[in-house]
Design an enzyme around this catalytic site. Structure first.
Site, mmCIF file in Angstrom:
data_model
loop_
_atom_site.group_PDB
_atom_site.id
_atom_site.type_symbol
_atom_site.label_atom_id
_atom_site.label_comp_id
_atom_site.label_asym_id
_atom_site.label_seq_id
_atom_site.Cartn_x
_atom_site.Cartn_y
_atom_site.Cartn_z
ATOM 1 N N ALA A 1 0.779 -1.322 -0.067
ATOM 2 C CA ALA A 1 0.228 0.111 -0.034
ATOM 3 C C ALA A 1 0.910 1.219 -0.025
ATOM 4 C CB ALA A 1 -0.858 -0.011 1.221
ATOM 5 N N GLY B 1 0.612 -4.921 0.755
ATOM 6 C CA GLY B 1 -0.451 -5.041 0.127
ATOM 7 C C GLY B 1 -0.402 -5.767 -1.149
ATOM 8 N N GLU C 1 -0.836 -8.956 -0.950
ATOM 9 C CA GLU C 1 -2.250 -9.271 -0.619
ATOM 10 C C GLU C 1 -3.023 -9.172 -2.256
ATOM 11 O OE1 GLU C 1 -2.323 -6.379 2.453
ATOM 12 O OE2 GLU C 1 -2.921 -7.868 3.893
ATOM 13 N N GLU D 1 4.586 -5.428 7.000
ATOM 14 C CA GLU D 1 3.972 -4.258 7.678
ATOM 15 C C GLU D 1 4.366 -3.834 9.115
ATOM 16 O OE1 GLU D 1 2.529 -6.553 5.839
ATOM 17 O OE2 GLU D 1 1.051 -5.828 4.546
HETATM 18 C C1 HXC Z 1 5.117 4.336 -0.991
HETATM 19 C C2 HXC Z 1 6.954 3.467 -2.011
HETATM 20 C C3 HXC Z 1 6.612 2.201 -1.358
HETATM 21 C C4 HXC Z 1 5.214 2.163 -0.418
HETATM 22 C C5 HXC Z 1 8.383 1.920 -2.169
HETATM 23 N N1 HXC Z 1 8.332 3.345 -2.581
HETATM 24 N N2 HXC Z 1 7.632 1.213 -1.682
HETATM 25 N N3 HXC Z 1 6.363 4.582 -1.666
HETATM 26 N N4 HXC Z 1 4.791 3.187 -0.414
HETATM 27 N N5 HXC Z 1 4.719 1.054 -0.029
HETATM 28 C C6 HXC Z 1 9.059 4.258 -3.177
HETATM 29 C C7 HXC Z 1 10.234 4.749 -2.312
HETATM 30 O O1 HXC Z 1 9.875 5.601 -1.376
HETATM 31 C C8 HXC Z 1 10.994 5.287 -3.271
HETATM 32 O O2 HXC Z 1 10.652 6.594 -3.691
HETATM 33 C C9 HXC Z 1 10.993 4.439 -4.536
HETATM 34 O O3 HXC Z 1 9.666 3.624 -4.181
HETATM 35 C C10 HXC Z 1 11.865 3.417 -4.686
HETATM 36 O O4 HXC Z 1 12.013 2.681 -3.487
HETATM 37 P P1 HXC Z 1 13.549 2.264 -3.042
HETATM 38 O O5 HXC Z 1 13.177 2.128 -1.458
HETATM 39 O O6 HXC Z 1 14.398 3.469 -3.175
HETATM 40 O O7 HXC Z 1 14.077 1.062 -3.353
HETATM 41 P P2 HXC Z 1 14.916 0.040 -2.900
HETATM 42 O O8 HXC Z 1 15.909 0.627 -2.003
HETATM 43 O O9 HXC Z 1 15.335 -0.916 -3.837
HETATM 44 O O10 HXC Z 1 14.024 -0.713 -1.799
HETATM 45 C C11 HXC Z 1 12.875 -1.320 -2.281
HETATM 46 C C12 HXC Z 1 12.037 -1.885 -1.025
HETATM 47 C C13 HXC Z 1 11.593 -0.892 -0.331
HETATM 48 C C14 HXC Z 1 12.644 -2.995 -0.346
HETATM 49 C C15 HXC Z 1 10.705 -2.478 -1.566
HETATM 50 O O11 HXC Z 1 11.116 0.361 -1.139
HETATM 51 C C16 HXC Z 1 10.478 -0.714 0.942
HETATM 52 O O12 HXC Z 1 10.977 -1.324 1.891
HETATM 53 N N6 HXC Z 1 9.372 -0.516 0.578
HETATM 54 C C17 HXC Z 1 8.221 -0.594 1.499
HETATM 55 C C18 HXC Z 1 7.863 -1.902 1.651
HETATM 56 C C19 HXC Z 1 6.746 -1.906 2.559
HETATM 57 O O13 HXC Z 1 6.716 -2.014 3.887
HETATM 58 N N7 HXC Z 1 5.588 -2.401 2.075
HETATM 59 C C20 HXC Z 1 4.274 -2.546 3.111
HETATM 60 C C21 HXC Z 1 3.519 -1.208 3.421
HETATM 61 S S1 HXC Z 1 2.053 -1.212 4.120
HETATM 62 P P3 HXC Z 1 11.569 7.858 -3.665
HETATM 63 O O14 HXC Z 1 10.717 8.813 -3.934
HETATM 64 O O15 HXC Z 1 12.209 7.859 -2.355
HETATM 65 O O16 HXC Z 1 12.470 7.342 -4.790
HETATM 66 C C22 HXC Z 1 0.917 -2.185 3.391
HETATM 67 C C23 HXC Z 1 -0.328 -2.432 4.139
HETATM 68 C C24 HXC Z 1 -1.361 -2.973 3.327
HETATM 69 O O17 HXC Z 1 1.176 -2.618 2.328
HETATM 70 C C25 HXC Z 1 -2.671 -2.656 3.992
HETATM 71 C C26 HXC Z 1 -3.742 -2.952 3.108
HETATM 72 C C27 HXC Z 1 -5.147 -2.745 3.712
#
Ligand code: HXC
Length: 257
Positions: free
Chosen positions: A65, A108, A111, A131
């Site tokens: 998400a 997400g 999911e 998460e």
């Molecule tokens: C918003 C995101 C994002 C996310 C990545 N980006 N994931 N933006 N929401 N979930 C953005 C980063 O901020 C970055 O933007 C760009 O994408 C590239 O990501 P990097 O981090 O620079 O890439 P990398 O170093 O290769 O790392 C990749 C990654 C990391 C390991 C996937 O991005 C990461 O940990 N992302 C979050 C994953 C996460 O926690 N997902 C769960 C979210 S909560 P900029 O502008 O800095 O270039 C969820 C809840 C669901 O999903 C609930 C449903 C109801």
């Protein structure tokens, strides 16, 4: 502004939807889920669409998400989050859905992938529910569908540690049905979808529903549902056509009647 979701087809009964927010690794924001919901509405209403494939890029299916959007919402904001409706819409899609996953498939994103009836993964895929690292927990099926797919021990490990698993582990655990080279993932998913699209659509719909019911019914009720669905098919032209084609050694031509 570039399109955040690309839609192609239907071609041979199959629509391909490609998540396209590369700057955010296809993070699922409201706008993206909104277009995805509308595309699923269109696919459902179109009799020429028999199956749908959802994919992302080679680097990311979806990294979750959109965290920035989530950070801007408090408790009441989360209760009013329009994305809740979009998740419900995706879950009740009535046609076969295949998710073709390369790269990051997290939160997400994982999911969303698990809403697929079938998941095909590139060997670079990383499935995870990270998460917990954000002080939150899965909210769109990550504690429910994952445990049904891989069992309690691995699901618990993934949800509580936030650590992802690779494609081969996901294959061993039963989360995905096939692993291939990343550049072949979409082609393979499309080929499976086209095969499904070539079958009798009523039989496909009932068989899919029966398999889905296995998750939320006890065995006796599930077997009864299966027997009823199996029996109902005796009223279809497609059943007559399928059996006749076999007996006369020809290819069946299903009409959806
Ligand atoms: C918003 C995101 C994002 C996310 C990545 N980006 N994931 N933006 N929401 N979930 C953005 C980063 O901020 C970055 O933007 C760009 O994408 C590239 O990501 P990097 O981090 O620079 O890439 P990398 O170093 O290769 O790392 C990749 C990654 C990391 C390991 C996937 O991005 C990461 O940990 N992302 C979050 C994953 C996460 O926690 N997902 C769960 C979210 S909560 P900029 O502008 O800095 O270039 C969820 C809840 C669901 O999903 C609930 C449903 C109801």
């Amino acid at each position: 502004m570039p399109q955040i979701l690309l839609s192609e087809g239907p071609d041979q009964g199959v629509r391909l939807l490609t998540l396209n927010r590369p700057e955010a690794l296809n993070a699922l924001n409201t706008a993206l889920l909104d277009v995805l919901s509308k595309e699923l509405d269109a696919a459902e209403a179109d009799p020429d669409t028999r199956a749908v494939v959802i994919t992302g890029s080679e680097r990311a299916f979806a990294a979750g998400a959109d965290i920035n959007e989530m950070a801007a919402r408090d408790l009441v904001g989360m209760l009013e989050d329009p994305r809740t409706q979009h998740w419900a819409r995706i879950a009740r899609f009535t046609k076969p859905l295949i998710t073709a996953v390369n790269g990051f498939c997290l939160g997400g994103g994982c999911e969303l992938a698990m809403n697929g009836d079938i998941i095909i993964a590139g060997n670079n895929a990383r499935f995870g529910q990270p998460e917990i690292n954000l002080g939150i927990m899965p909210g769109a099926g990550g504690t429910q569908r994952l445990v049904r797919a891989v069992g309690q021990s691995l699901a618990m490990q993934m949800v509580l540690t936030g650590e992802p698993i690779g494609a081969e582990r996901a294959l061993d655990a039963g989360l995905v049905s096939e692993v291939c080279q990343p550049e072949l993932t979409v082609e393979r998913a499309l080929a499976i979808a086209r095969t499904i699209a070539s079958k009798g659509p009523i039989a496909v719909q009932l068989a899919r529903e029966a398999v889905q019911r296995a998750e939320d019914m006890d065995l006796a009720a599930g077997l009864r549902f299966e027997r009823h669905a199996f029996t109902i098919l005796a009223a279809t032209d497609d059943r007559r056509e399928g059996l006749d084609a076999f007996q006369n050694k020809r290819k069946p031509e299903f009409t959806g009647r």
